[in-house]
Design a protein around this motif. Sequence first.
Motif, mmCIF file in Angstrom:
data_model
loop_
_atom_site.group_PDB
_atom_site.id
_atom_site.type_symbol
_atom_site.label_atom_id
_atom_site.label_comp_id
_atom_site.label_asym_id
_atom_site.label_seq_id
_atom_site.Cartn_x
_atom_site.Cartn_y
_atom_site.Cartn_z
ATOM 1 N N UNK A 9 30.608 34.222 5.405
ATOM 2 C CA UNK A 9 31.552 35.184 4.824
ATOM 3 C C UNK A 9 31.646 34.948 3.321
ATOM 4 N N UNK A 10 31.545 36.017 2.546
ATOM 5 C CA UNK A 10 31.785 35.962 1.103
ATOM 6 C C UNK A 10 33.094 36.665 0.797
ATOM 7 N N UNK A 11 33.957 36.004 0.039
ATOM 8 C CA UNK A 11 35.206 36.600 -0.435
ATOM 9 C C UNK A 11 35.008 36.918 -1.911
ATOM 10 N N UNK A 12 34.859 38.198 -2.215
ATOM 11 C CA UNK A 12 34.503 38.637 -3.567
ATOM 12 C C UNK A 12 35.769 38.883 -4.387
ATOM 13 N N UNK A 13 35.863 38.246 -5.549
ATOM 14 C CA UNK A 13 37.061 38.360 -6.369
ATOM 15 C C UNK A 13 38.234 37.680 -5.692
ATOM 16 N N UNK A 14 38.024 36.449 -5.255
ATOM 17 C CA UNK A 14 39.018 35.743 -4.448
ATOM 18 C C UNK A 14 40.305 35.442 -5.195
ATOM 19 N N UNK A 15 40.280 35.490 -6.533
ATOM 20 C CA UNK A 15 41.496 35.189 -7.297
ATOM 21 C C UNK A 15 41.897 33.741 -7.103
ATOM 22 N N UNK A 16 43.115 33.527 -6.602
ATOM 23 C CA UNK A 16 43.597 32.175 -6.336
ATOM 24 C C UNK A 16 43.227 31.707 -4.928
ATOM 25 N N UNK A 17 42.272 32.404 -4.294
ATOM 26 C CA UNK A 17 41.774 31.950 -3.006
ATOM 27 C C UNK A 17 42.173 32.776 -1.806
ATOM 28 N N UNK A 18 42.542 34.041 -2.041
ATOM 29 C CA UNK A 18 42.996 34.884 -0.934
ATOM 30 C C UNK A 18 42.130 36.145 -0.840
ATOM 31 N N UNK A 19 41.680 36.449 0.355
ATOM 32 C CA UNK A 19 42.042 35.884 1.655
ATOM 33 C C UNK A 19 41.223 34.686 2.103
ATOM 34 N N UNK A 20 40.248 34.247 1.299
ATOM 35 C CA UNK A 20 39.269 33.280 1.769
ATOM 36 C C UNK A 20 39.831 31.948 2.247
ATOM 37 N N UNK A 21 40.755 31.347 1.478
ATOM 38 C CA UNK A 21 41.253 30.030 1.865
ATOM 39 C C UNK A 21 42.023 30.044 3.187
ATOM 40 N N UNK A 22 42.992 30.941 3.383
ATOM 41 C CA UNK A 22 43.661 30.963 4.691
ATOM 42 C C UNK A 22 42.699 31.227 5.846
ATOM 43 N N UNK A 23 41.733 32.113 5.649
ATOM 44 C CA UNK A 23 40.765 32.387 6.707
ATOM 45 C C UNK A 23 39.919 31.154 7.021
ATOM 46 N N UNK A 24 39.535 30.408 5.989
ATOM 47 C CA UNK A 24 38.737 29.203 6.205
ATOM 48 C C UNK A 24 39.528 28.123 6.934
ATOM 49 N N UNK A 25 40.834 28.056 6.682
ATOM 50 C CA UNK A 25 41.676 27.071 7.365
ATOM 51 C C UNK A 25 41.695 27.334 8.862
ATOM 52 N N UNK A 26 41.848 28.596 9.248
ATOM 53 C CA UNK A 26 41.988 28.911 10.682
ATOM 54 C C UNK A 26 40.642 29.110 11.378
ATOM 55 N N UNK A 27 39.548 29.128 10.611
ATOM 56 C CA UNK A 27 38.237 29.425 11.187
ATOM 57 C C UNK A 27 37.189 28.434 10.661
ATOM 58 N N UNK A 28 37.306 27.150 11.039
ATOM 59 C CA UNK A 28 36.423 26.123 10.467
ATOM 60 C C UNK A 28 34.965 26.251 10.871
ATOM 61 N N UNK A 29 34.635 27.055 11.874
ATOM 62 C CA UNK A 29 33.245 27.199 12.306
ATOM 63 C C UNK A 29 32.460 28.174 11.445
ATOM 64 N N UNK A 30 33.148 28.985 10.670
ATOM 65 C CA UNK A 30 32.460 29.894 9.744
ATOM 66 C C UNK A 30 32.330 29.234 8.372
ATOM 67 N N UNK A 31 31.297 29.647 7.638
ATOM 68 C CA UNK A 31 31.090 29.185 6.275
ATOM 69 C C UNK A 31 31.543 30.269 5.301
ATOM 70 N N UNK A 32 32.346 29.881 4.319
ATOM 71 C CA UNK A 32 32.921 30.827 3.364
ATOM 72 C C UNK A 32 32.449 30.505 1.953
ATOM 73 N N UNK A 33 32.067 31.546 1.211
ATOM 74 C CA UNK A 33 31.787 31.436 -0.217
ATOM 75 C C UNK A 33 32.843 32.247 -0.953
ATOM 76 N N UNK A 34 33.621 31.588 -1.797
ATOM 77 C CA UNK A 34 34.703 32.246 -2.532
ATOM 78 C C UNK A 34 34.230 32.480 -3.962
#
Length: 215
Positions: free
Chosen positions: A75-100
């Motif tokens: 998952x790529x979070x484009x224009x994540x700003x201060x980390x949203x939505x990417x950081x909360x999603x990564x916390x609850x979904x550790x099996x996916x890989x996120x690029x913020x």
Amino acid sequence: MTSPDDLRLQLASGAQELGIALTRAQCNQLLGLLAELQDWNSRFNLTGIRDPADAVVKHLLDSLSIHRYLHGRTVADVGTGAGFPGLPLAVVDPKRQFALIEATTKKARFVEHAVAYLGLANVSVVNARAESYRPQSRFDCVVARALGNLSEILRVAGHLCAPRGKLLAMKGKSPRAEIDELPQGWHLAALHQLHVPGLAAERHLVELERSPARR
């Protein structure tokens, strides 16, 4: 002032409404993220949301409202700003890989700090403009929140989406006019009305994919 216990209850019950059963550790991580954001915000002005109860709704629960619609492993979070939505999603979904992905250096530095603070092994931070970023592999799912109209989102981030991937655009009111003006090569896969616990404003998620001829 809202107490820590009240914030924990607000977060846990809101997540439950979204179908997410947070562990105590995940609650601690998410509320710790807001505490770190509040601390950095006093020096770097990363977000205009300063009330902790509002931040639970507008940062955490708003982010988690799209969890059920994520697609694939990366998952790529484009224009994540201060980390949203990417950081909360990564916390609850550790099996996916996120690029913020974030172009503003002070925001990217906060996200890097937050990733280390939260101990998230499934997150990488990219301090670059999305339109110029060329990853080794494209992403199964690309998420954009508050990044302009759909045509602009596709211009900036469409190249990051794998051939059979999904691009998820978080919007307020239903963007029917924007959907009617999608650029060639993309089409609407689904339009979801989101429910964000504690938020009265409208929220929609636009799910886009490449048209078959372009795959």
